[in-house]
Design a protein around this motif. Structure first.
Motif, PDB file in Angstrom:
ATOM      1  N   ASP A   7     -75.122  62.309  35.755  1.00  0.00           N
ATOM      2  CA  ASP A   7     -76.198  61.770  36.586  1.00  0.00           C
ATOM      3  C   ASP A   7     -76.504  62.682  37.770  1.00  0.00           C
ATOM      4  O   ASP A   7     -76.646  62.223  38.907  1.00  0.00           O
ATOM      5  CB  ASP A   7     -75.835  60.366  37.112  1.00  0.00           C
ATOM      6  N   ALA A   8     -76.554  63.990  37.498  1.00  0.00           N
ATOM      7  CA  ALA A   8     -76.815  64.953  38.567  1.00  0.00           C
ATOM      8  C   ALA A   8     -78.175  65.605  38.359  1.00  0.00           C
ATOM      9  O   ALA A   8     -78.621  65.795  37.227  1.00  0.00           O
ATOM     10  CB  ALA A   8     -75.738  66.041  38.566  1.00  0.00           C
ATOM     11  N   LYS A   9     -78.842  65.969  39.443  1.00  0.00           N
ATOM     12  CA  LYS A   9     -80.134  66.655  39.322  1.00  0.00           C
ATOM     13  C   LYS A   9     -79.918  68.098  38.865  1.00  0.00           C
ATOM     14  O   LYS A   9     -80.674  68.616  38.050  1.00  0.00           O
ATOM     15  CB  LYS A   9     -80.846  66.608  40.677  1.00  0.00           C
ATOM     16  N   HIS A  10     -78.878  68.748  39.407  1.00  0.00           N
ATOM     17  CA  HIS A  10     -78.598  70.151  39.050  1.00  0.00           C
ATOM     18  C   HIS A  10     -77.133  70.333  38.679  1.00  0.00           C
ATOM     19  O   HIS A  10     -76.264  69.723  39.305  1.00  0.00           O
ATOM     20  CB  HIS A  10     -78.834  71.089  40.247  1.00  0.00           C
ATOM     21  N   THR A  11     -76.879  71.207  37.711  1.00  0.00           N
ATOM     22  CA  THR A  11     -75.514  71.683  37.462  1.00  0.00           C
ATOM     23  C   THR A  11     -75.536  73.205  37.429  1.00  0.00           C
ATOM     24  O   THR A  11     -76.404  73.809  36.789  1.00  0.00           O
ATOM     25  CB  THR A  11     -74.959  71.148  36.131  1.00  0.00           C
ATOM     26  N   ILE A  12     -74.594  73.808  38.132  1.00  0.00           N
ATOM     27  CA  ILE A  12     -74.463  75.268  38.152  1.00  0.00           C
ATOM     28  C   ILE A  12     -73.103  75.596  37.552  1.00  0.00           C
ATOM     29  O   ILE A  12     -72.063  75.240  38.115  1.00  0.00           O
ATOM     30  CB  ILE A  12     -74.568  75.828  39.601  1.00  0.00           C
ATOM     31  N   SER A  13     -73.101  76.249  36.393  1.00  0.00           N
ATOM     32  CA  SER A  13     -71.824  76.620  35.776  1.00  0.00           C
ATOM     33  C   SER A  13     -71.257  77.839  36.486  1.00  0.00           C
ATOM     34  O   SER A  13     -72.003  78.706  36.951  1.00  0.00           O
ATOM     35  CB  SER A  13     -72.030  76.923  34.289  1.00  0.00           C
ATOM     36  N   VAL A  14     -69.947  77.893  36.591  1.00  0.00           N
ATOM     37  CA  VAL A  14     -69.248  79.027  37.199  1.00  0.00           C
ATOM     38  C   VAL A  14     -67.970  79.290  36.403  1.00  0.00           C
ATOM     39  O   VAL A  14     -67.594  78.484  35.551  1.00  0.00           O
ATOM     40  CB  VAL A  14     -68.892  78.766  38.693  1.00  0.00           C
ATOM     41  N   ASN A  15     -67.311  80.422  36.707  1.00  0.00           N
ATOM     42  CA  ASN A  15     -66.169  80.795  35.858  1.00  0.00           C
ATOM     43  C   ASN A  15     -64.861  80.093  36.205  1.00  0.00           C
ATOM     44  O   ASN A  15     -63.847  80.308  35.559  1.00  0.00           O
ATOM     45  CB  ASN A  15     -66.004  82.313  35.820  1.00  0.00           C
ATOM     46  N   SER A  16     -64.847  79.238  37.223  1.00  0.00           N
ATOM     47  CA  SER A  16     -63.688  78.389  37.507  1.00  0.00           C
ATOM     48  C   SER A  16     -64.082  77.377  38.575  1.00  0.00           C
ATOM     49  O   SER A  16     -65.081  77.550  39.264  1.00  0.00           O
ATOM     50  CB  SER A  16     -62.489  79.213  38.013  1.00  0.00           C
ATOM     51  N   ASN A  17     -63.263  76.361  38.705  1.00  0.00           N
ATOM     52  CA  ASN A  17     -63.463  75.427  39.820  1.00  0.00           C
ATOM     53  C   ASN A  17     -63.260  76.188  41.131  1.00  0.00           C
ATOM     54  O   ASN A  17     -63.982  75.968  42.113  1.00  0.00           O
ATOM     55  CB  ASN A  17     -62.459  74.272  39.673  1.00  0.00           C
ATOM     56  N   SER A  18     -62.298  77.095  41.158  1.00  0.00           N
ATOM     57  CA  SER A  18     -62.039  77.884  42.377  1.00  0.00           C
ATOM     58  C   SER A  18     -63.300  78.620  42.813  1.00  0.00           C
ATOM     59  O   SER A  18     -63.680  78.588  43.985  1.00  0.00           O
ATOM     60  CB  SER A  18     -60.918  78.899  42.128  1.00  0.00           C
ATOM     61  N   GLY A  46     -66.258  77.803  42.064  1.00  0.00           N
ATOM     62  CA  GLY A  46     -67.226  76.766  42.452  1.00  0.00           C
ATOM     63  C   GLY A  46     -67.045  76.343  43.896  1.00  0.00           C
ATOM     64  O   GLY A  46     -68.020  76.145  44.627  1.00  0.00           O
ATOM     65  N   ILE A  47     -65.799  76.204  44.327  1.00  0.00           N
ATOM     66  CA  ILE A  47     -65.557  75.806  45.722  1.00  0.00           C
ATOM     67  C   ILE A  47     -66.040  76.909  46.668  1.00  0.00           C
ATOM     68  O   ILE A  47     -66.656  76.627  47.699  1.00  0.00           O
ATOM     69  CB  ILE A  47     -64.060  75.476  45.948  1.00  0.00           C
ATOM     70  N   VAL A  48     -65.792  78.149  46.295  1.00  0.00           N
ATOM     71  CA  VAL A  48     -66.258  79.271  47.124  1.00  0.00           C
ATOM     72  C   VAL A  48     -67.789  79.261  47.200  1.00  0.00           C
ATOM     73  O   VAL A  48     -68.380  79.366  48.289  1.00  0.00           O
ATOM     74  CB  VAL A  48     -65.730  80.615  46.567  1.00  0.00           C
ATOM     75  N   ALA A  49     -68.444  79.105  46.053  1.00  0.00           N
ATOM     76  CA  ALA A  49     -69.916  79.087  46.041  1.00  0.00           C
ATOM     77  C   ALA A  49     -70.454  77.904  46.853  1.00  0.00           C
ATOM     78  O   ALA A  49     -71.425  78.040  47.608  1.00  0.00           O
ATOM     79  CB  ALA A  49     -70.426  79.016  44.599  1.00  0.00           C
ATOM     80  N   ALA A  50     -69.796  76.760  46.726  1.00  0.00           N
ATOM     81  CA  ALA A  50     -70.267  75.561  47.426  1.00  0.00           C
ATOM     82  C   ALA A  50     -70.146  75.722  48.933  1.00  0.00           C
ATOM     83  O   ALA A  50     -71.076  75.395  49.692  1.00  0.00           O
ATOM     84  CB  ALA A  50     -69.468  74.343  46.956  1.00  0.00           C
ATOM     85  N   PHE A 105     -66.141  70.682  39.190  1.00  0.00           N
ATOM     86  CA  PHE A 105     -65.249  70.337  38.082  1.00  0.00           C
ATOM     87  C   PHE A 105     -64.594  71.605  37.562  1.00  0.00           C
ATOM     88  O   PHE A 105     -65.100  72.705  37.757  1.00  0.00           O
ATOM     89  CB  PHE A 105     -66.065  69.670  36.966  1.00  0.00           C
ATOM     90  N   SER A 106     -63.472  71.424  36.877  1.00  0.00           N
ATOM     91  CA  SER A 106     -62.754  72.569  36.307  1.00  0.00           C
ATOM     92  C   SER A 106     -62.750  72.477  34.793  1.00  0.00           C
ATOM     93  O   SER A 106     -62.656  71.387  34.223  1.00  0.00           O
ATOM     94  CB  SER A 106     -61.312  72.593  36.812  1.00  0.00           C
ATOM     95  N   LEU A 107     -62.848  73.633  34.143  1.00  0.00           N
ATOM     96  CA  LEU A 107     -62.742  73.689  32.686  1.00  0.00           C
ATOM     97  C   LEU A 107     -61.609  74.615  32.282  1.00  0.00           C
ATOM     98  O   LEU A 107     -61.680  75.290  31.260  1.00  0.00           O
ATOM     99  CB  LEU A 107     -64.074  74.155  32.090  1.00  0.00           C
ATOM    100  N   GLY A 164     -63.300  77.994  33.393  1.00  0.00           N
ATOM    101  CA  GLY A 164     -64.687  77.615  33.679  1.00  0.00           C
ATOM    102  C   GLY A 164     -64.749  76.539  34.745  1.00  0.00           C
ATOM    103  O   GLY A 164     -63.730  75.940  35.103  1.00  0.00           O
ATOM    104  N   GLY A 165     -65.948  76.332  35.283  1.00  0.00           N
ATOM    105  CA  GLY A 165     -66.142  75.296  36.292  1.00  0.00           C
ATOM    106  C   GLY A 165     -67.596  74.857  36.298  1.00  0.00           C
ATOM    107  O   GLY A 165     -68.469  75.582  35.819  1.00  0.00           O
ATOM    108  N   MET A 166     -67.862  73.659  36.790  1.00  0.00           N
ATOM    109  CA  MET A 166     -69.232  73.138  36.847  1.00  0.00           C
ATOM    110  C   MET A 166     -69.461  72.532  38.227  1.00  0.00           C
ATOM    111  O   MET A 166     -68.649  71.738  38.700  1.00  0.00           O
ATOM    112  CB  MET A 166     -69.442  72.062  35.781  1.00  0.00           C
TER     113      MET A 166
END
Ligand SMILES: *Cc1c(COP(=O)(O)O)cnc(C)c1O
Length: 429
Positions: free
Chosen positions: A69-80, A82-86, A199-201, A212-214
């Motif tokens: 239920d999100a407007k956008h998802t940005i995939s990244v190569n890890s949750n780690s 993702g936290i840096v990008a966020a 999220f972490s994959l 991976g991460g989302m």
């Protein structure tokens, strides 16, 4: 007959626990198609159609947005990553403070250093292991910019209270959802309750793509900034027409078409995996909550995704230490097949409180000691007493609430616990 295995009695179970492999024919077919096509990644680090990645990456992101239920998802190569990008998207920098959890994967506490900002540790409550909101309020000052909430163990934090504190002080809230996909708080999925969810994959998580991460968000500006940080922002912003330069030093945090193809298949399995874990968790709780020295989780207003299942042990009531209890339970069981070197996966505590790691104790991240640290913020033992007590005396956790464990496997493990509980006097010397 009931003599505990640790005292030389017969083990409850002599068969190894089943090994874990969630990759099936669907994943293999999906990967094979990408391989035959040969375009393993389509990203280009410049402002053009391929800035957003290839067909599989975009399809995976779209399906993730629908599921969460999100407007956008940005995939990244890890949750780690993702936290840096966020954090970058939130615009933090030198002098800013970010409130973090001491009981998590280290990156959710150390990521502020990437932008020369300062982590500030908040203690957890012992009800749902989210932030102690009174402590949280006391840590906020004019330099605070972001709160990184961790839905640790899969249990959602008290989001109403945290969001209202954040709103009052105009702070961003990032949710680390690595352990909590499809967990709900007041019937809403975590990940879009705050400004950004991550999220972490990685292989150990509910579903995985190797690594991976989302990142999920309903905020258009934050989504754009994360897409830029993921993909060489500095080379893109001029042609794209972006003029704000803060944190527009980009990285390459992109995933491949192969990972996205696997992820699309894995995502279809997520709901069943979470439901299975919720069912198994109830079986454990029902069997163990009758013992006065065991505390199961209080999940009022929320549903856990049960990444790992945690319990608390009262050493006073039991008359023995938590560590003795856990050693006795482990002695009744066998390890997981092919992961024998890890022993029976039941653990005393979780991770060492992060502020006790050398980078905080020595106050050094970069080549200059104390850079990014502040005199007003200490990392001494005792700053988060609840977490220290959980870690050293009360909390234990296991990784035995997941597929492919069957109901019969769960019953064996429960019997190992109840056998030790019923014969706890054997452990008192
Ligand atoms: C696994 C995990 C991470 C890190 O995820 P990666 O994808 O391995 O970078 C961060 N936070 C928590 C709470 C985790 O469980």
């Amino acid at each position: 007959m009931n003599k505990l295995a640790i005292n030389g009695g017969t083990k409850v179970r002599t068969k190894k626990l089943p090994k874990y492999n969630s990759m099936g024919e669907k994943e293999i077919d999906a990967v094979t198609k990408v391989m035959k096509n040969g375009v393993l990644s389509k990203f280009i680090g410049a402002w053009c159609d391929d800035f957003y990645g290839g067909e599989k990456v975009q399809e995976f992101e779209k399906k993730w947005s629908q599921k969460f239920d999100a407007k956008h998802t940005i995939s990244v190569n890890s949750n780690s990553s993702g936290i840096v990008a966020a954090l970058g998207a939130c615009g933090i920098g030198l002098g800013d403070e970010v409130i973090v959890s001491p009981y998590s994967m280290s990156i959710s506490a150390t990521a502020p250093f990437v932008y020369n900002a300062t982590p500030v540790f908040c203690d957890l409550n012992t009800d749902n292991y989210g932030f102690d909101t009174e402590h949280l309020k006391s840590l906020i000052n004019g330099n605070t910019r972001v709160i990184i909430v961790v839905h640790i163990f899969g249990i959602p934090s008290d989001m109403d209270e945290i969001l209202s504190i954040a709103k009052e002080h105009n702070l961003y809230v990032i949710e680390d959802c690595a352990q909590a996909p499809l967990a709900t708080y007041k019937d809403k999925k975590v990940g879009t309750l705050g400004d950004i969810g991550i999220f972490s994959l990685n292989y150990h998580k509910h579903i995985h793509t190797g690594e991976g991460g989302m990142c999920t968000t309903n905020n258009d500006t934050l989504a754009t900034k994360m897409q830029l940080i993921r993909n060489h922002a500095e080379s893109v912003i001029e042609d794209k027409g972006e003029t704000a330069l803060t944190n527009m030093l980009g990285f390459n945090l992109r995933i491949t078409e192969l990972q996205a193809a696997i992820g699309i298949e894995q995502l279809k399995k997520l709901e069943d995996e979470v439901l299975l874990r919720q069912k198994y968790a109830k079986m454990y709780d029902n069997a163990l909550e009758k013992y006065p020295f065991i505390k199961t989780n209080n999940l009022q207003n929320r549903q856990s995704a049960h990444y790992i299942q945690v319990f608390e042990f009262d050493e006073q009531i039991a008359g023995i230490s938590r560590d003795t209890f856990i050693e006795a339970v482990k002695a009744e069981l066998e390890p997981v097949e092919d992961r024998e070197n890890e022993g029976v996966p039941i653990y005393q505590g979780y991770v060492k409180p992060i502020y006790l790691l050398p980078i905080f104790q020595q106050r050094q991240v970069y080549n200059k000691k104390n850079f990014c640290f502040k005199d007003t913020i200490t990392y001494e033992e005792g700053i988060c007493p609840n977490v220290e007590k959980l870690h050293h005396h009360t909390l234990w956790e296991h990784d035995l609430t997941r597929g492919p464990l069957t109901e019969d496997d769960i019953k064996d493990i429960i019997f190992a616990y109840t056998k030790v509980c019923d014969n706890i006097n054997e452990l008192k010397k």
